[in-house]
Design a protein around this motif. Sequence first.
Motif, short mmCIF file in Angstrom:
data_model
loop_
_atom_site.label_atom_id
_atom_site.label_comp_id
_atom_site.label_asym_id
_atom_site.label_seq_id
_atom_site.Cartn_x
_atom_site.Cartn_y
_atom_site.Cartn_z
N GLU A 234 1.47 -5.88 4.51
CA GLU A 234 1.05 -5.94 3.11
C GLU A 234 0.54 -4.57 2.64
N ALA A 235 -0.25 -3.91 3.51
CA ALA A 235 -0.77 -2.59 3.15
C ALA A 235 0.37 -1.60 2.97
N ARG A 236 1.36 -1.67 3.85
CA ARG A 236 2.50 -0.77 3.75
C ARG A 236 3.25 -1.00 2.44
N THR A 237 3.42 -2.29 2.07
CA THR A 237 4.10 -2.60 0.81
C THR A 237 3.34 -2.02 -0.38
N GLN A 238 2.01 -2.20 -0.39
CA GLN A 238 1.20 -1.68 -1.49
C GLN A 238 1.27 -0.15 -1.53
N ILE A 239 1.18 0.47 -0.34
CA ILE A 239 1.23 1.94 -0.27
C ILE A 239 2.57 2.45 -0.80
N GLU A 240 3.65 1.82 -0.36
CA GLU A 240 4.98 2.25 -0.82
C GLU A 240 5.13 2.05 -2.32
N GLU A 241 4.55 0.97 -2.84
CA GLU A 241 4.64 0.71 -4.28
C GLU A 241 3.90 1.79 -5.07
N ILE A 242 2.68 2.12 -4.62
CA ILE A 242 1.90 3.15 -5.32
C ILE A 242 2.56 4.52 -5.17
N GLN A 243 3.05 4.82 -3.95
CA GLN A 243 3.74 6.09 -3.75
C GLN A 243 4.97 6.21 -4.65
N GLY A 244 5.67 5.09 -4.83
CA GLY A 244 6.83 5.10 -5.73
C GLY A 244 6.42 5.42 -7.16
N LYS A 245 5.31 4.81 -7.60
CA LYS A 245 4.83 5.09 -8.96
C LYS A 245 4.44 6.57 -9.11
N ILE A 246 3.74 7.10 -8.08
CA ILE A 246 3.31 8.49 -8.16
C ILE A 246 4.51 9.43 -8.13
N ARG A 247 5.49 9.13 -7.27
CA ARG A 247 6.69 9.97 -7.23
C ARG A 247 7.44 9.92 -8.55
N LYS A 248 7.50 8.72 -9.13
CA LYS A 248 8.18 8.59 -10.43
C LYS A 248 7.45 9.40 -11.49
#
Length: 370
Positions: A234-248
């Motif tokens: 779950e933490a990995r999913t949240q981290i990847e989601e936030i990282q995706g937003k930041i990269r975008k």
Amino acid sequence: MTEAAETPVEDIEMLREKLRELKAKARQDLEELRRDRDKMREYKTLRDEHNKEVRALIESVKAEREERDRINKEIAEAKERRAAIHAQLKSVYDEIRELRSVIVGSPSTDQRRMMRRVEELEWRQQTELLTREDEASIVEEIAKIEATLVKIGQEKEKQDKIHELRRLARRLKDEATEVHQKVLELSEQSQTHHQEVVRIRPQLEQYKKAADTAHQNFVEWLKRVKEGEEKLKEARTQIEEIQGKIRKYASEKQTASRTEKRTQQKVAEQERLDAAVEKLQSGKRLTFDEFILAQRVVSDDSRRRPFRHEAADEDDGDTSESVEDAASTEEAETVEEAMTPSDEPSDDEGELDAELDTEPLQDGQDSTDS
């Protein structure tokens, strides 16, 4: 206006702060998961060792029981043989008692006494002068003694039979004693193996109990490991989601920045062209670069004067080309940039990403059967 331009900087900072918090929490969860896995493996190893001891003791008990049963079988066979000997011995004694019950007197003593009497009577016949009556009496007595000796001979055969039966009885008794001794020795061996089974049984129960306890602990820690793995997922999913937003956001920000730079460069270049043309037309002094720019614009304008409207459009195109040429170097530099320094992950964050990517999940999968 792009989404990056619309996204407040405060929201991005909040995302970055949340990302740092999630990664810090994920790092703690990862360390806890590793400790839980070590504990789970420890109980699994302990359980397997106890189960190994249990299997070894079970094999020992099985071997002792098989040996005991084999000896008990020999004991049963020996007892059957002993019982058969005793039955045969009883039959021999019964026959001896029956023969002794029909024997009259002592054959050996009576026979010797009667034979001496016959010798005495025959000696009288030979040495004495007897009357007819005495002679007849001696002959009659000798005849009676001889008849009795015949009967005594028959009794002696019975006596010999009794002696033979007694010798057989002694042999049977010796054999029965030998078989009985074998029964005692085998019984002692059987008891030794039985005592070994009794001695092993408490150890076996102790190892079984220890193995069950270790297995229960293993199952509990396995459950914790699975829960930890789920939390980490779950933490990995949240981290990847936030990282995706930041990269975008970073990508859109870079695109907007490059577009803005190009626009500014175009405006500045156009202003330089206009200023150079104005100086040229007003007779002011120009620099070499300004002269080249103004000369090119004036020459193009002269050639295209009959088509003023079209020329104006083409001038815009030339101006755009000039602006694009001037901005090409800047664009090449900006294209090489992947993200701004504030958007790059720290060394710790990069290390955590690598750990999360390489950390195997479901490592604690194992059979829950002890």
